[in-house]
Design a protein around this motif. Structure first.
Motif: not given
Length: 437
Positions: A117-124, A148-151
């Motif tokens: 549920x987190x954008x930053x966590x997903x990208x990282x 990755x940044x967009x995903x």
């Protein structure tokens, strides 16, 4: 000057942005200005009581516990190796196509976004898993990093999303209705990204070499090994949408299942467990500070009459509702590039929400559209939070390279945003059919 509440509100708003630009944390800046502004309007005695009432109200709010639980579930899922398996599953089915690793990365981002549920966590997370594999197989650095940044932004729109939960709580709307409304836009995001990548690699095949084709026995083995990811997704999403769990219960059950999976697979060591708890606590604390600061500032803004004045001013321009929405989209694009998603949303809700609802738009539809446009801002210059997260994890990738890689995804998001604005039924049909509207 401070005899007029509206003038006080305008000065306070400007002062808040000055503090934020001076690197004062957003939550602290909103809280300080809220207390000082309230004190100037009604006295500092009542204003200081906000420092007691608002934190206690935030901590006591049962709905906000959902955020901590979903963050913990995402961290424990990563410790349990679910993110690696999710990427492997996507790769064995899509990796043999030109640009297949990009497709796999986008698909895995959507899946992991649904877990954490987190954008930053997903990208990282995907930067650690997918970037080395793409670069090792000869993919262009720009396209690999851009995907990755967009995903990562899919973590904001694919349910369950922390930002959606927060929007629902702050606007007193149904969390489940918002989750249901985001399903079609989330699927559209993946589809539009796939189309954008297909166009780019067709025009320039050298950006993404063909991968090896995985045979069906290996695909079935990968699917069997990914049982834990599927189980967690089914329990959480299935429990919510079938009515077995409330959202709060689903978050707690999801965190418990993620913990059990990590234990059963013997991947949960004491240091990893403490690290997951620490990261969850720090992120939850950050979100709570923003919520408390926003509550104090919203109290001050309401006293000053700023939201009502803003609505009256825009209505006085005589613009068509659709034109107002388009102007808000431009505003949020800029704001999303400068602030993280939660801050951008919380800062503007007191002013924008009454305006949009007053024009007759559905609050659930607006929540989806607003989150989509803010997440688009997370990959656009000059700030682009996700781009900077990726740059921080891969220092050898220049910012210019990453920003060049996100261009196709920006166009895909703009196309999706236009479609969602012109056809609100794409967001509202599913919750309407299931009786949540």
């Amino acid at each position: 000057m401070f005899d007029d509440p509206l003038t006080t509100g305008l000065v306070g708003l400007a002062a808040m942005f000055v503090l934020i630009l001076a690197q004062v944390p957003v939550g602290i800046a909103m809280g300080v200005i809220g207390v000082v502004g309230t004190g100037l309007i009604i006295g500092f005695g009542p204003a200081l009581t906000l420092l007691a009432t608002e934190p206690s109200a935030a901590i006591a709010a049962e709905g906000l516990a959902v955020i901590a639980m979903f963050l913990l579930m995402g961290n424990l899922a990563h410790v349990g190796g679910l993110s690696d398996e999710l990427y492997r599953l996507a790769y064995v089915y899509l990796g043999h196509r030109r640009g297949g690793l990009i497709f796999a990365t986008v698909g895995a981002c959507a899946g992991f976004g649904a877990i954490c549920g987190s954008s930053v966590a997903t990208a990282a997370t995907m930067a650690r898993i997918a970037l080395p594999q793409m670069l090792e197989r000869g993919y262009a650095k720009s396209l690999a990093a851009g995907s990755i940044a967009a995903g990562g932004t899919l973590g904001m729109i694919v349910p369950p999303s922390v930002v959606m939960i927060l929007y629902a709580i702050l606007t007193e709307n149904s969390i489940i209705a918002l989750f249901l409304a985001a399903i079609v836009p989330g699927l559209m995001a993946v589809a539009f990204y796939f189309v954008a990548v297909a166009i780019v690699v067709k025009r320039n095949p050298g950006l993404a070499p063909l991968g090896e084709r995985i045979d069906w026995p290996e695909r079935r083995r990968a699917a069997r090994k990914s049982w834990a990811v599927i189980l967690l997704a089914v329990i959480v999403s299935g429990g919510i949408y079938s009515g077995i769990f409330t959202v709060s219960e689903a978050a707690s059950v999801g965190a418990s299942v993620a913990l059990l999976l990590a234990l059963v697979r013997k991947r949960l060591t004491r240091p990893k467990f403490l690290s997951a708890l620490g990261e969850t606590a720090s992120n939850t604390g950050l979100i709570f500070v923003i919520i408390i600061g926003a509550s104090v500032f919203s109290y001050f803004a309401t006293l000053s009459g700023l939201p009502a004045a803003t609505v009256a001013w825009i209505e006085g321009l005589g613009l068509e509702p659709l034109m107002v929405i388009l102007l808000l989209m431009l505003f949020y694009l800029v704001l999303g590039a400068l602030f993280d998603t939660i801050a951008a949303m919380v800062l503007t809700l007191p002013f924008v929400y009454p305006l949009v609802i007053g024009m007759g738009y559905d609050p659930i539809w607006w929540g989806v559209v607003m989150i989509v446009v803010i997440e688009l801002g997370m990959i656009t210059p000059p700030i682009g939070i996700n781009v900077f997260v990726l740059h921080g994890m891969a220092r050898d990738l220049p910012l210019r390279t990453i920003f060049r890689g996100v261009v196709p995804f920006v166009f895909a998001d703009l196309a999706r945003l236009i479609v969602l604005i012109l056809f609100p039924a794409l967001s509202l049909w599913l919750p309407g059919q299931l009786g949540w509207l």
